[in-house]
Structures are given as C-alpha cells and as structure tokens.
Design a protein around this motif. Structure first.
Motif, short mmCIF file in Angstrom:
data_model
loop_
_atom_site.label_atom_id
_atom_site.label_comp_id
_atom_site.label_asym_id
_atom_site.label_seq_id
_atom_site.Cartn_x
_atom_site.Cartn_y
_atom_site.Cartn_z
N THR A 104 9.17 -13.34 -34.43
CA THR A 104 8.67 -14.55 -35.08
C THR A 104 8.56 -14.36 -36.58
OG1 THR A 104 7.44 -15.17 -33.09
CG2 THR A 104 6.78 -16.20 -35.16
N ARG A 105 8.05 -13.20 -36.99
CA ARG A 105 7.93 -12.92 -38.42
C ARG A 105 9.30 -12.84 -39.07
NH1 ARG A 105 3.92 -8.19 -39.90
NH2 ARG A 105 2.55 -9.73 -38.93
N LEU A 106 10.26 -12.20 -38.40
CA LEU A 106 11.62 -12.12 -38.93
C LEU A 106 12.22 -13.51 -39.10
CD1 LEU A 106 14.10 -10.32 -39.66
CD2 LEU A 106 14.74 -10.43 -37.22
N ALA A 107 12.01 -14.36 -38.10
CA ALA A 107 12.58 -15.71 -38.15
C ALA A 107 11.92 -16.57 -39.21
CB ALA A 107 12.45 -16.38 -36.77
N MET A 108 10.59 -16.54 -39.27
CA MET A 108 9.86 -17.46 -40.15
C MET A 108 9.77 -16.97 -41.59
SD MET A 108 9.40 -19.95 -38.24
CE MET A 108 8.47 -20.93 -39.40
N MET A 109 9.85 -15.66 -41.81
CA MET A 109 9.71 -15.15 -43.17
C MET A 109 11.04 -14.81 -43.83
SD MET A 109 6.27 -12.77 -43.01
CE MET A 109 6.19 -12.74 -44.80
N LEU A 110 12.11 -14.70 -43.04
CA LEU A 110 13.39 -14.31 -43.62
C LEU A 110 14.52 -15.27 -43.21
CD1 LEU A 110 14.96 -12.25 -45.31
CD2 LEU A 110 15.33 -10.92 -43.21
N ALA A 111 14.81 -15.35 -41.91
CA ALA A 111 15.98 -16.10 -41.47
C ALA A 111 15.85 -17.60 -41.75
CB ALA A 111 16.22 -15.86 -39.97
N THR A 112 14.73 -18.21 -41.36
CA THR A 112 14.58 -19.65 -41.55
C THR A 112 14.52 -20.04 -43.03
OG1 THR A 112 13.47 -19.83 -39.41
CG2 THR A 112 13.22 -21.68 -40.93
N PRO A 113 13.77 -19.32 -43.88
CA PRO A 113 13.83 -19.66 -45.31
C PRO A 113 15.24 -19.59 -45.89
CG PRO A 113 11.93 -18.29 -44.88
CD PRO A 113 12.71 -18.32 -43.61
N CYS A 114 16.03 -18.61 -45.48
CA CYS A 114 17.42 -18.53 -45.95
C CYS A 114 18.23 -19.72 -45.45
CB CYS A 114 18.07 -17.23 -45.48
SG CYS A 114 17.48 -15.75 -46.35
N LEU A 115 18.00 -20.12 -44.19
CA LEU A 115 18.69 -21.28 -43.64
C LEU A 115 18.33 -22.55 -44.42
CD1 LEU A 115 20.35 -22.68 -41.36
CD2 LEU A 115 18.19 -22.88 -40.10
N VAL A 116 17.05 -22.74 -44.68
CA VAL A 116 16.59 -23.92 -45.41
C VAL A 116 17.15 -23.94 -46.83
CG1 VAL A 116 14.55 -25.05 -46.39
CG2 VAL A 116 14.50 -24.23 -44.03
N PHE A 117 17.07 -22.82 -47.52
CA PHE A 117 17.54 -22.76 -48.91
C PHE A 117 19.04 -23.06 -49.00
CE2 PHE A 117 19.54 -20.21 -52.30
CZ PHE A 117 18.96 -20.83 -53.40
N THR A 118 19.85 -22.38 -48.19
CA THR A 118 21.30 -22.59 -48.28
C THR A 118 21.70 -23.99 -47.81
OG1 THR A 118 21.59 -21.53 -46.10
CG2 THR A 118 21.88 -20.15 -48.05
N ALA A 119 20.99 -24.53 -46.81
CA ALA A 119 21.30 -25.88 -46.33
C ALA A 119 21.04 -26.91 -47.43
CB ALA A 119 20.48 -26.20 -45.10
N LEU A 120 19.94 -26.76 -48.15
CA LEU A 120 19.64 -27.69 -49.24
C LEU A 120 20.58 -27.48 -50.42
CD1 LEU A 120 15.73 -27.67 -49.25
CD2 LEU A 120 17.23 -29.57 -48.60
N MET A 121 20.84 -26.22 -50.77
CA MET A 121 21.70 -25.93 -51.92
C MET A 121 23.11 -26.45 -51.71
SD MET A 121 22.62 -22.23 -53.65
CE MET A 121 23.47 -21.65 -52.16
#
Length: 293
Positions: A37-54
C-alpha cells in the motif's frame, strides 16, 4: 451483444486482478499489505497521476470544468449524507466516510482507462485527486475527531497532482529518459491497487450485513444521481460526464475501513459496507458502464 462484450472487456481485467489478490491470501500466501500500500500510494500512484496530467491532450479548460464538477459533487454528497446519517441516527464518524468516498483509485482509475482510454484516465485522476485531498483532510478529521488538515500538503498524491497541473498549465515536459522512468513506475499502480483490493476484501471481518446492503444500494443510487446532475449542470462533454459518474459510483473505499480501525470507529460495520458494495458492484458497475457507453 456488442455492448455486453464491450462491458466484459472493461470489467474482466479488473475482476481477474482483484481475484488474484483474494485467492492469494485465501491460499495462505504472505502479502505485506502495509508495504504494498505504501509503495502504491507514495510512489506508483503519484507517478501515474503526474505523468497522466503532464501528457494529457485534454484541453486545460475541460480539466478545470471536471475539477469544479468533482468538487461540487463531493460537496453535495457530503451535505446529503450528513443529513442522511442524522435522520437515520447513524454514528457520523463511522458511516459518513464510507457513504462519501468510493474506490476511485483501486477501481475507478483502471475502469476509466479500460473504458475510455487516455482521455478517461486524464479525467479520472482529477476526480481521484479531489477525493484524495478531501479524504486526507475532512475524512481523517471526521474519523479521528481532530487533527490538522494541513497534513495533506505532505501527501505525495497532493504534491504530484499540483506538479502535474503546473506542468500541464505551462506546457512543460520532463526529459524523455525521466518521463519513461516515471511512466514505468506509474504502470505498477493499477495492478498493485487491484490485487491489494482483493487482498483487503479477503481479510475483512464484516458486520451488520443487512444494514450494509440497503445502505450500499441507497449510496449507489444517490451517487449516480448526484454525479449525473452535477455533470449535466457543468455541461461536461460526454467522456468527462461518463468518467465522473463512473468514479463517483464506485464501491466503498477500503481506506475508510482502515481509518475506522485506526481511530476506533465501528470497523466491522464499515467492513460490511466495503464487502457488500464491492459485491454489488459486480452488477452495478456493468449496468452503469452499459448506460454510459
């Protein structure tokens, strides 16, 4: 027949990945929930959100409309469910969070991607970010009966959303080598979240299932109606409207159970709502998708 096949193509990958997590735990294999959960919420999901918006090709004005519609939708749901818990005499800190917050991450993001492609995930991350910020502030304050909402500023999800919005607004892009790395990390998010969802459901100890059933049915009806009404009121384009309705109508978020357990609310009652609403989603989500598609 084509509609049924289309819906199955969207729902099947989600169901398969969640089932893997469920079966994994039931088979007795180890799954370190806190680490994943920590890996997903602190690393993977933020990267997904950032690149999707960018990288999104959606017009900033359309994303702004979605942002405002999502804020209005969660505001309306908060007020409606606040009144409902008062009328029904339900403990607010136990029942209000699961009524408001759906599984916009574990289920909403993959469903939006599979159903509506890159445009879908672009809109979905906006709603996911609004839900996350509202949950990290008001949601935690409500369940814990205190705490500082400013803690939300330290959440990687919030930072990645703000950075992604800034890059989108300015037309900036990270170097190709960095973008590729961030995208690879972000690609972990959806399978990790879905498998973890299955694990979480397998480990829950539900309570008050009868009450959970009618509350879950009422919740999905209210969420669909409010999201549809707000989306039409903001004149969202068809894909944006569909993503808003889909995201808001996802079953109860597993995180509401985790918060209830952490802060001493009735965790078993919340677990019942998580399980019942997730099982109901096997019917409600395909019907919602059929209506939207």
């Amino acid at each position: 027949m084509n509609l049924i096949l289309t819906v199955l193509e969207i729902v099947a990958p989600v169901a398969i990945l969640a089932s893997i997590g469920f079966i994994w735990v039931k088979a007795g294999f180890e799954y370190r929930m806190e680490f994943v959960t920590r890996l997903a919420m602190m690393l993977a999901t933020p990267c997904l959100v950032f690149t999707a918006l960018m990288k999104t090709e959606i017009e900033p004005a359309a994303l702004t409309s979605m942002l405002l519609a999502a804020i209005a939708t969660y505001g309306a749901l908060t007020l409606l469910f606040w009144g409902l818990t008062a009328v029904l005499g339900l403990e607010r800190r136990t029942y209000l969070p699961p009524l408001i917050f759906g599984n916009t991450g574990n289920l909403g993001l993959p469903l939006a991607l599979f159903a509506f492609g890159e445009a879908g995930i672009g809109y979905a991350v906006v709603i996911f970010a609004v839900a996350g910020i509202w949950g990290f502030t008001y949601g935690i304050w409500l369940v814990s009966q205190g705490g500082s909402p400013l803690k939300v500023l330290r959440e990687p999800l919030v930072v990645s959303t703000l950075l992604g919005a800034l890059f989108l607004w300015q037309g900036w892009h990270t170097p190709t080598w960095l973008t590729n790395a961030l995208e690879m990390i972000g690609q972990m998010a959806i399978p990790l979240m879905l498998i973890t969802l299955g694990v979480a459901v397998a480990r829950l100890s539900p309570g008050r299932l009868g009450q959970a059933l009618w509350l879950s049915l009422l919740r999905v009806a209210v969420c669909v109606a409010v999201a549809l009404g707000v989306g039409l009121g903001f004149a969202l384009e068809p894909v944006a409207l569909a993503v808003l309705v889909l995201q808001i109508s996802t079953p109860v978020a597993v995180t509401t159970y985790m918060l209830a357990a952490k802060y001493g609310a009735d965790a078993d009652a919340v677990a019942g709502m998580v399980i019942v609403s997730t099982l109901l989603s096997v019917i409600t989500l395909p019907l919602t998708l059929a209506f939207l598609i």
